[in-house]
Design a protein around this motif. Structure first.
Motif, PDB file in Angstrom:
ATOM      1  N   ASP A  59     -32.014 -30.781   1.972  1.00 27.09           N
ATOM      2  CA  ASP A  59     -31.635 -30.578   0.454  1.00 27.09           C
ATOM      3  C   ASP A  59     -30.042 -31.180   0.417  1.00 27.09           C
ATOM      4  N   ALA A  60     -30.133 -32.266  -0.227  1.00 34.10           N
ATOM      5  CA  ALA A  60     -28.831 -33.179  -0.220  1.00 34.10           C
ATOM      6  C   ALA A  60     -27.959 -32.597  -1.390  1.00 34.10           C
ATOM      7  N   SER A  61     -28.187 -31.459  -1.935  1.00 34.70           N
ATOM      8  CA  SER A  61     -27.283 -30.559  -2.867  1.00 34.70           C
ATOM      9  C   SER A  61     -26.508 -29.898  -2.081  1.00 34.70           C
ATOM     10  N   HIS A  62     -26.935 -29.398  -0.930  1.00 35.10           N
ATOM     11  CA  HIS A  62     -26.064 -28.541  -0.148  1.00 35.10           C
ATOM     12  C   HIS A  62     -25.708 -28.879   1.292  1.00 35.10           C
ATOM     13  N   TRP A  63     -26.501 -29.963   1.718  1.00 30.22           N
ATOM     14  CA  TRP A  63     -25.980 -30.656   3.046  1.00 30.22           C
ATOM     15  C   TRP A  63     -25.596 -32.055   2.769  1.00 30.22           C
ATOM     16  N   TRP A  64     -24.480 -32.268   3.456  1.00 27.70           N
ATOM     17  CA  TRP A  64     -23.896 -33.697   3.080  1.00 27.70           C
ATOM     18  C   TRP A  64     -24.710 -34.934   4.128  1.00 27.70           C
ATOM     19  N   VAL A  65     -25.006 -35.790   3.278  1.00 24.54           N
ATOM     20  CA  VAL A  65     -25.571 -36.838   3.971  1.00 24.54           C
ATOM     21  C   VAL A  65     -24.793 -38.236   4.075  1.00 24.54           C
ATOM     22  N   TYR A  66     -24.592 -38.814   5.035  1.00 17.08           N
ATOM     23  CA  TYR A  66     -23.703 -39.898   5.280  1.00 17.08           C
ATOM     24  C   TYR A  66     -24.754 -41.370   5.599  1.00 17.08           C
ATOM     25  N   LYS A  67     -24.649 -42.240   5.313  1.00 14.11           N
ATOM     26  CA  LYS A  67     -25.190 -43.616   5.520  1.00 14.11           C
ATOM     27  C   LYS A  67     -24.351 -44.064   6.672  1.00 14.11           C
ATOM     28  N   VAL A  68     -25.013 -44.315   7.821  1.00  8.56           N
ATOM     29  CA  VAL A  68     -24.507 -44.603   9.187  1.00  8.56           C
ATOM     30  C   VAL A  68     -24.051 -46.054   8.823  1.00  8.56           C
ATOM     31  N   PRO A  69     -22.612 -46.276   9.053  1.00  4.76           N
ATOM     32  CA  PRO A  69     -22.045 -47.551   8.931  1.00  4.76           C
ATOM     33  C   PRO A  69     -22.632 -48.761   9.444  1.00  4.76           C
ATOM     34  N   GLU A  70     -22.642 -49.979   9.038  1.00  6.82           N
ATOM     35  CA  GLU A  70     -23.392 -50.893   9.559  1.00  6.82           C
ATOM     36  C   GLU A  70     -22.559 -51.379  10.890  1.00  6.82           C
ATOM     37  N   GLY A  71     -23.538 -51.503  11.873  1.00  8.24           N
ATOM     38  CA  GLY A  71     -22.903 -51.898  13.205  1.00  8.24           C
ATOM     39  C   GLY A  71     -23.050 -50.734  14.504  1.00  8.24           C
ATOM     40  N   LEU A  72     -23.591 -49.498  13.685  1.00  7.82           N
ATOM     41  CA  LEU A  72     -23.791 -48.429  14.752  1.00  7.82           C
ATOM     42  C   LEU A  72     -25.145 -48.289  15.009  1.00  7.82           C
ATOM     43  N   PRO A  73     -25.537 -48.564  16.210  1.00  8.97           N
ATOM     44  CA  PRO A  73     -27.027 -48.200  16.314  1.00  8.97           C
ATOM     45  C   PRO A  73     -27.635 -46.692  16.351  1.00  8.97           C
ATOM     46  N   PRO A  74     -28.836 -46.380  16.315  1.00  9.23           N
ATOM     47  CA  PRO A  74     -29.006 -45.045  16.188  1.00  9.23           C
ATOM     48  C   PRO A  74     -28.550 -44.145  17.540  1.00  9.23           C
ATOM     49  N   GLU A  75     -28.622 -44.762  18.752  1.00  9.12           N
ATOM     50  CA  GLU A  75     -28.134 -44.238  19.892  1.00  9.12           C
ATOM     51  C   GLU A  75     -26.739 -43.861  19.971  1.00  9.12           C
ATOM     52  N   VAL A  76     -25.972 -44.510  19.153  1.00 10.81           N
ATOM     53  CA  VAL A  76     -24.437 -43.997  19.048  1.00 10.81           C
ATOM     54  C   VAL A  76     -24.234 -43.499  17.854  1.00 10.81           C
TER      55      VAL A  76
END
Ligand code: ZN
Ligand code: ZN
Length: 379
Positions: free
Chosen positions: A146-163
């Motif tokens: 629920d993005a109205s109460h939980w903050w959603v961040y786009k992962v910056p370019e260059g960071l793979p999922p394992e980081v």
């Protein structure tokens, strides 16, 4: 189109089962994530062991990164830094709400400290999966946000999922060190700043990320303390200049003497306690120099009491600070620090073991056996 969603569910203390849930109905401002990786954390072990009161059944997992599978109405505009979201984007979510209820004392009088909200809700911790939308924890193939109460961040370019999956523990670790930042008068020699010496007690994932943060934030001497070979080796690769190996220095007296030797007889400017072992607290206080700062971040559950000599605290004129979670803004700090470190530090090697959603129990056993550094769940 997805049908049923597999999740690992904690039905009660020590009872972890794999269960299928229907795909939730998408409402306005909601996001369905396809989970890529979700960290296994000490908190999950405590939930499993019944050390925290939670509304069973709960899908554990609060350190997750994944791709946008589906966006409810308006959710494409809810990335907290204003970046538009579309299907397929790699995102991570702050698991705890931000000043959620708006009516408790802390929401009204201390809105800048959103983790104090008495009605705070944390995905993967205190949100039951009994009723729809069910999928509010990370150990699942899909996660409903629920993005109205939980903050959603786009992962910056260059960071793979394992980081990027380290954003949540890195938020804990960066805030712990930030607690020790000086109040703005560096010549007074208070607190953390570039060139300062930092002792990190306990080199589990949080301690290791404090070492990495101190390295990236320009610390002087960084001293790590632990007794597990793999952790010690990783600490050295992440920036620890010296290790106090508890296998060789078996007593508090020897370890304090070693830290004094490494800091010209003064003790460290800053000590961060990440072991969560009561005896580490008086030891860490003893390692802190006069006028220094001791930060307590390891004891987020209660393993019992310890004796402390108040005269030492008084005589040292020192600061003792607690660090409880982090505000949602801390994810930005964490992601930026991870991005800063990715080319020079082996951050992508911190996740050493991966388990499927249906193998979550195995992941817990592996954490308990202290094998490897950090475990993650993956679909
Ligand atoms: Zn965690
Ligand atoms: Zn509140």
């Amino acid at each position: 189109m997805i049908g049923m969603v597999k999740a690992s569910v904690l039905e009660g203390v020590g009872r972890l089962v794999t269960q299928d849930y229907p795909k939730p109905k998408m409402g306005d401002n909601t996001i369905l994530m396809r989970m890529e990786l979700c960290g296994v954390c000490g908190t999950d072990i405590h939930l499993y062991g019944g050390k925290m009161k939670i509304p069973f059944p709960v899908i554990p997992g609060h350190e997750f990164v994944g791709r946008v599978e589906e966006l409810g109405g308006g959710a494409d505009g809810l990335e907290v830094k204003g970046q538009p979201l579309s299907e397929g984007d790699l995102i991570t979510v702050v698991p705890g709400t931000n000043a959620f209820c708006g009516t408790c004392y802390f929401c009204r009088f201390m809105p800048h400290k959103p983790t104090y909200c008495t009605n705070r809700r944390v995905m993967g911790v205190n949100m039951s999966s009994r009723d729809p939308p069910h999928l509010q924890g990370g150990w699942a193939e899909h996660i409903y946000v629920d993005a109205s109460h939980w903050w959603v961040y786009k992962v910056p370019e260059g960071l793979p999922p394992e980081v990027a999956v380290l954003a949540e523990p890195m938020a804990v670790s960066t805030r712990a060190l930030e607690r020790a930042f000086e109040p703005g008068l560096p010549t007074f020699g208070d607190g953390y700043g570039p060139g300062r010496s930092v002792v990190v007690q306990g080199l589990g994932p949080i301690g290791l990320l404090v070492v990495a943060t101190a390295k990236i934030a320009g610390a002087g001497k960084i001293i790590g303390i632990d007794m597990v070979g793999d952790r010690i080796e990783m600490a050295e690769r992440l920036g620890a200049d010296h290790i106090v190996d508890m296998r060789a220095l078996g007593s508090t007296g020897e370890r304090v003497a070693e830290v004094e030797r490494l800091t010209n007889g003064l003790g460290a400017d800053v000590v961060v306690e990440c072991a969560g072992v009561p005896a580490a607290v008086p030891e860490g206080i003893a390692m802190t120099r006069r006028g220094g700062r001791f930060v307590e971040v390891g004891h987020y559950t209660d393993p019992g009491n310890v004796e402390v000599n108040p005269h030492v605290i008084c005589m040292k004129d020192m600061d003792i600070l607690g660090s409880w979670a982090y505000p949602p803004t801390q994810f930005d700090t964490a992601l930026q620090i991870l991005l800063r470190g990715i080319d020079t530090l082996p951050l992508e090697e911190i996740i050493t073991h991966r388990f499927r959603v249906s193998e979550a129990e195995k992941a817990i056993d592996t954490v308990k056996s202290k094998k490897g550094i950090k475990m993650a769940i993956t679909p």
